[in-house]
Write an enzyme that holds these catalytic residues in place. Structure first.
Site, mmCIF file in Angstrom:
data_model
loop_
_atom_site.group_PDB
_atom_site.id
_atom_site.type_symbol
_atom_site.label_atom_id
_atom_site.label_comp_id
_atom_site.label_asym_id
_atom_site.label_seq_id
_atom_site.Cartn_x
_atom_site.Cartn_y
_atom_site.Cartn_z
ATOM 1 N N ARG A 72 0.895 -1.168 0.000
ATOM 2 C CA ARG A 72 0.000 0.000 0.000
ATOM 3 C C ARG A 72 0.926 1.207 0.000
ATOM 4 O O ARG A 72 1.524 1.530 1.025
ATOM 5 C CB ARG A 72 -0.885 -0.009 1.250
ATOM 6 C CG ARG A 72 -1.736 -1.277 1.425
ATOM 7 C CD ARG A 72 -2.706 -1.110 2.579
ATOM 8 N NE ARG A 72 -3.172 -2.373 3.138
ATOM 9 C CZ ARG A 72 -4.243 -3.050 2.703
ATOM 10 N NH1 ARG A 72 -4.939 -2.596 1.697
ATOM 11 N NH2 ARG A 72 -4.602 -4.178 3.288
ATOM 12 N N ASP A 128 -12.473 -8.954 0.650
ATOM 13 C CA ASP A 128 -13.617 -8.285 1.292
ATOM 14 C C ASP A 128 -14.924 -8.328 0.481
ATOM 15 O O ASP A 128 -15.999 -8.131 1.042
ATOM 16 C CB ASP A 128 -13.282 -6.813 1.571
ATOM 17 C CG ASP A 128 -12.189 -6.658 2.613
ATOM 18 O OD1 ASP A 128 -11.760 -7.677 3.186
ATOM 19 O OD2 ASP A 128 -11.735 -5.521 2.844
ATOM 20 N N ARG A 172 -12.884 -5.264 6.813
ATOM 21 C CA ARG A 172 -12.771 -3.815 7.011
ATOM 22 C C ARG A 172 -14.140 -3.141 7.164
ATOM 23 O O ARG A 172 -14.732 -3.185 8.231
ATOM 24 C CB ARG A 172 -11.980 -3.166 5.879
ATOM 25 C CG ARG A 172 -11.353 -1.887 6.410
ATOM 26 C CD ARG A 172 -10.392 -1.193 5.490
ATOM 27 N NE ARG A 172 -9.959 -1.835 4.320
ATOM 28 C CZ ARG A 172 -8.691 -1.869 3.917
ATOM 29 N NH1 ARG A 172 -7.775 -1.321 4.640
ATOM 30 N NH2 ARG A 172 -8.375 -2.453 2.791
ATOM 31 N N SER A 216 -24.691 -23.849 23.599
ATOM 32 C CA SER A 216 -23.515 -23.152 23.053
ATOM 33 C C SER A 216 -23.990 -22.230 21.932
ATOM 34 O O SER A 216 -25.031 -22.472 21.329
ATOM 35 C CB SER A 216 -22.495 -24.157 22.501
ATOM 36 O OG SER A 216 -23.043 -24.850 21.411
ATOM 37 N N GLU A 223 -15.028 -7.323 11.407
ATOM 38 C CA GLU A 223 -14.057 -6.476 12.121
ATOM 39 C C GLU A 223 -14.473 -5.003 12.181
ATOM 40 O O GLU A 223 -14.073 -4.285 13.082
ATOM 41 C CB GLU A 223 -12.665 -6.604 11.502
ATOM 42 C CG GLU A 223 -12.592 -6.123 10.073
ATOM 43 C CD GLU A 223 -11.171 -6.148 9.519
ATOM 44 O OE1 GLU A 223 -10.222 -6.004 10.287
ATOM 45 O OE2 GLU A 223 -11.031 -6.318 8.285
ATOM 46 N N ARG A 248 -15.865 -16.902 25.146
ATOM 47 C CA ARG A 248 -14.521 -16.895 24.556
ATOM 48 C C ARG A 248 -14.537 -16.077 23.265
ATOM 49 O O ARG A 248 -15.582 -15.952 22.616
ATOM 50 C CB ARG A 248 -14.059 -18.314 24.216
ATOM 51 C CG ARG A 248 -13.806 -19.197 25.417
ATOM 52 C CD ARG A 248 -12.561 -18.749 26.161
ATOM 53 N NE ARG A 248 -12.136 -19.722 27.149
ATOM 54 C CZ ARG A 248 -12.658 -19.848 28.366
ATOM 55 N NH1 ARG A 248 -13.651 -19.055 28.742
ATOM 56 N NH2 ARG A 248 -12.205 -20.753 29.213
HETATM 57 O O1 F6P Z 1 -8.803 -5.472 2.389
HETATM 58 C C1 F6P Z 1 -8.442 -6.734 2.827
HETATM 59 C C2 F6P Z 1 -8.154 -6.747 4.296
HETATM 60 O O2 F6P Z 1 -7.760 -8.053 4.656
HETATM 61 C C3 F6P Z 1 -9.274 -6.256 5.199
HETATM 62 O O3 F6P Z 1 -10.256 -7.237 5.397
HETATM 63 C C4 F6P Z 1 -8.518 -5.878 6.434
HETATM 64 O O4 F6P Z 1 -9.195 -4.906 7.177
HETATM 65 C C5 F6P Z 1 -7.242 -5.321 5.880
HETATM 66 O O5 F6P Z 1 -7.071 -5.887 4.602
HETATM 67 C C6 F6P Z 1 -6.026 -5.616 6.719
HETATM 68 O O6 F6P Z 1 -4.929 -4.992 6.115
HETATM 69 P P1 F6P Z 1 -3.414 -5.250 6.516
HETATM 70 O O7 F6P Z 1 -3.031 -6.617 6.051
HETATM 71 O O8 F6P Z 1 -2.676 -4.195 5.809
HETATM 72 O O9 F6P Z 1 -3.354 -5.158 8.002
#
Ligand code: F6P
Length: 324
Positions: A72, A128, A172, A216, A223, A248
């Site tokens: 990136r 994603d 993401r 369970s 995320e 957990r």
């Molecule tokens: O865009 C793909 C992704 O795996 C997302 O799901 C995640 O938030 C991000 O990249 C993590 O990025 P990095 O590997 O730079 O931490």
């Protein structure tokens, strides 16, 4: 067009290699020279490129990651960085680009195209599945299957120990991985960034399940959920379901990004790689190749970047009904 460049950028995704292979072999087939650019825009700025032949992509269709490596690049976000990249491409006589990546990759390509007129066609490569203009992105199917394998294993422990598990998956700003894992993994609830799921609702769902003698539970948390990470969600509900509830948390993390691509991803990547290349040869520019309803389509970068890809709320409804 006599000479093109190909690169991968942003997060790696299983199937990117199959896509590179399709671009290179397609170029050879059409009599076009193709240069591999290493580490995405960083390599374009550094001039880290090499000529690729048919054999350069032998034995990679089954491999995860990307042989061209990925990055990136912060420097490409600056006008100076893009100027350097353009000079390098010009000195090599590269007339067009195939960019394999996600939102950030196409944003860079669009700005670069507007500034210097270099035509770029994108192939959507990200686990994603968050890009408007294609039903699925390269790597999504494999990531879901990898996450699912882990969820199935966790379910064994959840069931053996009568536990509540919060499992965090990647995505993401997108809940696609979470929703598919929720359905295929038989979760009680899925929490995604696109739909607000208040903690009170999570508590209520768990209580209802336990009152129906569930012993369970599995909750999938994307995320990017508004309530926070899986750990934060678990901390918030502590003590609210049952004081004896054994909770957990597992964060699957980058395990979802690697590994052998599924058959689906290899085929999708091959179609999109060849589709991007042939689009470029045919005069397309600043568009992303995608597959919608099994047809190859090209969507302007502007739209893939700007327009949201809505989550199918019917699928979320299904998670609820099927976990009764
Ligand atoms: O865009 C793909 C992704 O795996 C997302 O799901 C995640 O938030 C991000 O990249 C993590 O990025 P990095 O590997 O730079 O931490």
């Amino acid at each position: 067009m006599k000479r093109i460049g190909v690169f991968t950028s942003g997060g790696d995704a299983p199937g990117m290699n199959a896509c590179i292979r399709a671009v290179v072999r397609g170029a050879v087939y059409h009599g076009i020279e193709v240069y591999g650019i290493r580490r995405g825009y960083s390599g374009m700025i550094a001039g880290d490129v090499y000529k690729m032949e048919s054999h350069s992509v032998s034995n990679i269709v089954q491999r995860g990651g990307t042989i061209l490596k990925s990055a990136r690049s912060k420097e490409f976000m600056t006008p100076e960085g893009r100027k350097k990249a353009h000079e390098n491409l010009q000195s090599l006589g590269i007339e067009g680009l195939v960019a394999i990546g996600g939102n950030g990759t196409f944003t860079g390509a669009m700005i670069f195209g507007n500034e210097y007129g270099i035509p770029t066609v994108g192939a959507p490569g990200t686990i994603d599945n968050d890009l408007y203009g294609t039903d699925y992105t390269i790597g999504f199917d494999t990531a879901v299957n990898t996450a699912l394998d882990a969820i199935d294993r966790i379910r064994d422990t959840a069931s053996s120990h009568d536990r509540i598990f919060f499992i965090e998956v990647m995505g993401r700003d997108s809940g696609y991985i979470a929703v598919q894992c929720g359905i295929a993994g038989g979760a009680e609830l899925v929490m995604v960034p696109e739909v607000l799921t208040p903690i009170s609702h999570v508590v209520e769902t768990l209580k209802q399940g336990w009152s129906r003698s569930k012993s369970s539970s599995i909750i999938i948390v994307a995320e990017g959920d508004e309530e926070g990470s899986a750990q934060e969600v678990a901390d918030k509900i502590k003590g609210q379901v049952d004081e004896n509830a054994d909770i957990r948390v597992t964060t699957l993390g980058h395990i979802q990004r690697g590994g052998q691509p599924s058959a689906y991803d290899r085929i999708l990547a091959s179609r999109l790689g060849l589709g991007a290349l042939e689009g470029l040869i045919g005069g397309q520019k600043n568009v992303m190749a995608g597959i919608i309803n099994n047809d190859l389509v090209y969507t302007p970068f502007e739209d893939t970047i700007r327009l949201p890809k809505p989550i199918n709320e019917d699928l979320l409804r299904m998670v609820k009904i099927l976990s009764v």
